[in-house]
Design an enzyme around this catalytic site. Structure first.
Site, PDB file in Angstrom:
ATOM      1  N   ALA A  63      74.934  94.830  40.996  1.00 59.28           N
ATOM      2  CA  ALA A  63      74.112  94.428  39.754  1.00 59.28           C
ATOM      3  C   ALA A  63      72.711  94.016  39.992  1.00 59.28           C
ATOM      4  O   ALA A  63      72.201  93.707  40.965  1.00 59.28           O
ATOM      5  CB  ALA A  63      74.888  93.300  39.058  1.00 59.28           C
ATOM      6  N   GLY A 102      78.729  95.050  41.608  1.00 57.42           N
ATOM      7  CA  GLY A 102      78.436  96.127  40.587  1.00 57.42           C
ATOM      8  C   GLY A 102      78.439  97.518  40.935  1.00 57.42           C
ATOM      9  O   GLY A 102      79.111  98.523  40.243  1.00 57.42           O
ATOM     10  N   GLU A 105      82.273  98.097  41.782  1.00 59.18           N
ATOM     11  CA  GLU A 105      83.022  98.323  40.532  1.00 59.18           C
ATOM     12  C   GLU A 105      82.651  99.425  39.661  1.00 59.18           C
ATOM     13  O   GLU A 105      83.609 100.119  39.176  1.00 59.18           O
ATOM     14  CB  GLU A 105      82.347  97.270  39.617  1.00 59.18           C
ATOM     15  N   GLU A 125      80.665  88.750  44.745  1.00 56.80           N
ATOM     16  CA  GLU A 125      79.929  87.762  43.811  1.00 56.80           C
ATOM     17  C   GLU A 125      80.272  86.379  44.228  1.00 56.80           C
ATOM     18  O   GLU A 125      79.602  85.419  43.609  1.00 56.80           O
ATOM     19  CB  GLU A 125      80.297  88.200  42.494  1.00 56.80           C
TER      20      GLU A 125
END
Length: 687
Positions: A63, A102, A105, A125
């Site tokens: 992310a 991310g 993911e 994370e």
């Protein structure tokens, strides 16, 4: 095509190529590209399958954490996820570089995952005080089961692609440099086999057997209780994975979001995210441009094969750099080389190295007696006894032996680099490289810049630190540099407080509960009171312990008594020694302090010392102080370090207590001018 996405078709397979340097983070622009690409290929009847691949050095690395806490622009990640998952065509994620957070993911949203062997993936994370907020805690357990998901998510470490294949995190490996072709071949085989689309969100085969059974989670909590101590994020991550087992997918996603928001709004996550950037900022030097030429370091000399010298040498051996290890006698040299081998052999037993790797490293050592063989080294690091006269003698001799362009470094932890440099004809090539013990393990490297140190030498040292997998923090010359100096008040205050009647065990317990791995008195006993107690001819508390034969864990106990397994218990003899010394010093007794008072009285002075370092220009940034304390003294990372923590406490509150301490104990506790100034202005050090 859009700004960061290219959409092409090869024999019925749509290729979405994301190109958003430097790491293809899931920024708004990347989300726009993904949205456009998947909409285009979903609507194209000629496209039978889709490959998601990235240009540059990595797959989607994660992310864009700079967007955390800011208004979310559409398309949101959730909208992109729904677009992919609700599609009717198989999607393969083609992974190279790192697919973290991310990024992984996003790979989990695809139907299949193909990677090159050098790729790494995972959900880190937790190290930012967060949890995977894009469905990672719900999809990964459904893909690999809760046991594996717990290990991957709570530890947060990258998983190499071959191990990821074994765990079921990916579906296939393809050849290095052949990722696109491998991914295309994989999806064509999927189409040829007529495999049905199966979204991870719909799977229950890995989670179903654990529904209603908390034993996996209970066992994980027990096993990792010590490592998770004090942190909020691990428990929230565990709860999210439990939700993946117990709840339908959409309800699990809602629970993940709730737990994510709880962490995002916490001080701990703010501290860990602050530290993430602080560690990366530490390598930057304001007056040394990034393009400053650096000197080649291809051969290294280490003078001194003792504990520090051997550990320093191992860093270079691990990086594949040859080391000339010099000692004054053959006996000392042989002992030092044997210790290095013993350390490597221990790594073999733990499965961290192979025997072949050990032999490769040992072959890089050239052990010598005397300094003459150091003449060809690009860098020489001195690791001799901490005595100024000896270090100046050593540097004077080295200056005459090594090449004029070679760098000379001292591993001193306290002494003036400027004074050491005066013993040479070329002070501009002298600096400090302060490794922390054990030098082959600790990540902190204080790079000490003397008044005359050349900018190229500074730039070389900062770059070298990264080669050694160290985190460099630049310090100017001053007693103790950054970490040792700023933490000094904690230890001095611990002794002052214990003399007033608060027991060592209560002080240690308060600091342990704050988040340190051990309190100061346990640390004194571990190091040895003979190491720290003979630095003065005056009577001190520790010299009184030594006169009673109490050296710490290694002999007769110290501030604690110890059994055969070195388990500590409160010591009546230690209490008597403390009371006698307090009487000798006429220290008035006071009621034992509460844990909150102990933390304030031991750690507020640390914040104050940090302010003094900034005033004096020894530290360039408050964040550098935080990095040095976290990496050098295991200050709990979830507080962000002393300066960030001081800001969260409130500088006005710290100034008020320091004024009270100064009134009781003298001007040494008086708030630094910078601290008082920031408190008065309602300002902070780190925000």
């Amino acid at each position: 095509m859009n700004a960061v996405g290219t959409f092409t078709v090869e024999d019925g397979i749509g290729l979405i190529t994301i190109d958003s340097p430097p790491v293809n983070a899931l920024s708004h622009r990347v989300r726009v590209a993904l949205d456009a690409g998947f909409r285009k290929f979903s609507a194209d009847p000629a496209v039978k399958g889709i490959v998601l691949i990235c240009a540059g050095r990595t797959f989607i690395a994660g992310a864009d954490i700079t967007e955390l806490g800011k208004p979310i622009l559409e398309p949101t990640l959730r909208e992109v996820v729904d677009l992919i998952e609700q599609g009717k065509k198989p999607v393969v994620a083609a992974i190279h570089g790192t697919a973290l957070g991310g990024g992984y993911e996003m790979a989990l949203i695809c139907h299949y995952r193909v990677a090159v062997p050098s790729a790494q993936m995972g959900l880190p994370e937790v190290k930012l005080g967060l949890l995977p907020g894009g469905g990672g805690t719900q999809r990964l357990p459904r893909l690999v089961g809760p046991e594996i998901a717990l290990e991957v998510v709570i530890k947060g470490d990258p998983v190499p692609a071959p191990e990821a294949l074994r765990l079921g995190m990916i579906d296939a490996l393809t050849e290095e440099g052949n990722l696109k072709e491998g991914a295309l071949a994989f999806i064509r085989q999927v189409l040829a086999d007529g495999r049905p689309l199966q979204r991870i969100r719909d799977r229950t085969d890995k989670t179903g057997p654990h529904k209603g059974d908390s034993s996996v989670f209970d066992a994980f909590r027990r096993k990792n209780a010590h490592a998770m101590r004090g942190f909020l994020a691990p428990e929230n991550n565990i709860k999210a994975i439990e939700a993946a087992v117990e709840l339908p997918f959409d309800a699990g996603i809602a629970r993940e979001h709730e737990l994510f928001q709880e962490l995002l709004e916490s001080t701990q996550s703010a501290a860990q995210r602050y530290y993430f950037f602080a560690e990366r900022e530490a390598s930057k030097v304001s007056d040394v441009p990034a393009d400053t030429p650096v000197r080649p370091v291809e051969s290294v000399g280490v003078l001194g094969a003792g504990t520090m010298g051997g550990g320093i040498a191992m860093n270079f051996l691990n990086a594949g750099l040859p080391v000339t290890l010099a000692e004054t006698t053959q006996e000392n040299l042989d002992r030092g080389v044997a210790t290095i081998r013993r350390n490597y052999e221990a790594s073999v037993k733990r499965g961290k190295l192979t025997q072949a790797q050990v032999e490769e490293r040992m072959a890089l050592i050239n052990g010598v007696v005397g300094m003459e063989a150091l003449q060809g080294a690009d860098l020489v690091i001195e690791a001799v006894f901490e005595q100024m006269a000896l270090k100046k003698e050593v540097f004077g001799k080295l200056d005459a032996i090594v090449r004029p362009d070679a760098i000379l470094a001292s591993n001193t932890s306290f002494l003036s680099i400027d004074e050491i440099a005066q013993a040479t004809r070329h002070p501009e090539r002298v600096l400090g490289l302060h490794f922390f013990s054990p030098a082959n393990v600790m990540r902190l490297l204080e790079v000490v810049r003397g008044a005359a140190t050349d900018k190229q030498v500074v730039a070389t040292a900062m770059k070298l630190a990264k080669t050694l997998r160290k985190v460099p923090v630049l310090s100017r010359v001053g007693p103790g540099f950054i970490a040792n100096r700023v933490m000094g008040p904690r230890n001095r205050q611990a002794e002052a407080v214990v003399l007033e009647g608060t027991s060592p065990e209560h002080i240690d317990e308060a600091l342990y509960d704050f988040g340190f791995s051990m309190g100061p008195f346990r640390m004194f006993d571990l190091i040895g009171l003979d190491v720290t107690g003979r630095d003065s001819t005056e009577r001190t508390l520790r010299s009184d312990f030594l006169s009673h034969g109490r050296l710490g864990q290694k002999q007769n106990g110290g501030f604690y008594d110890y059994d055969a397994d070195r388990n500590a218990t409160p010591s009546p003899e230690a209490a008597a020694i403390i009371a006698a010394y307090a009487e000798y010093r006429n220290v008035p007794a006071r009621a034992p302090r509460s844990p909150e008072e102990i933390v304030a009285d031991l750690l507020y002075p640390v914040v104050n010392e940090g302010a003094k370092l900034l005033e004096e220009g020894i530290a360039s940034r408050a964040s550098d102080i935080d990095v040095a304390c976290i990496l050098g003294y295991a200050w709990p990372v979830y507080t962000g370090g002393p300066m960030f923590w001081g800001d969260t406490i409130g500088l006005g509150k710290i100034v008020q207590r320091l004024d009270e301490l100064a009134a009781l104990h003298g001007s040494a506790f008086a708030p630094a001018a910078l601290l008082r100034e920031k408190a008065a202005a309602g300002a902070s050090f780190t925000r």
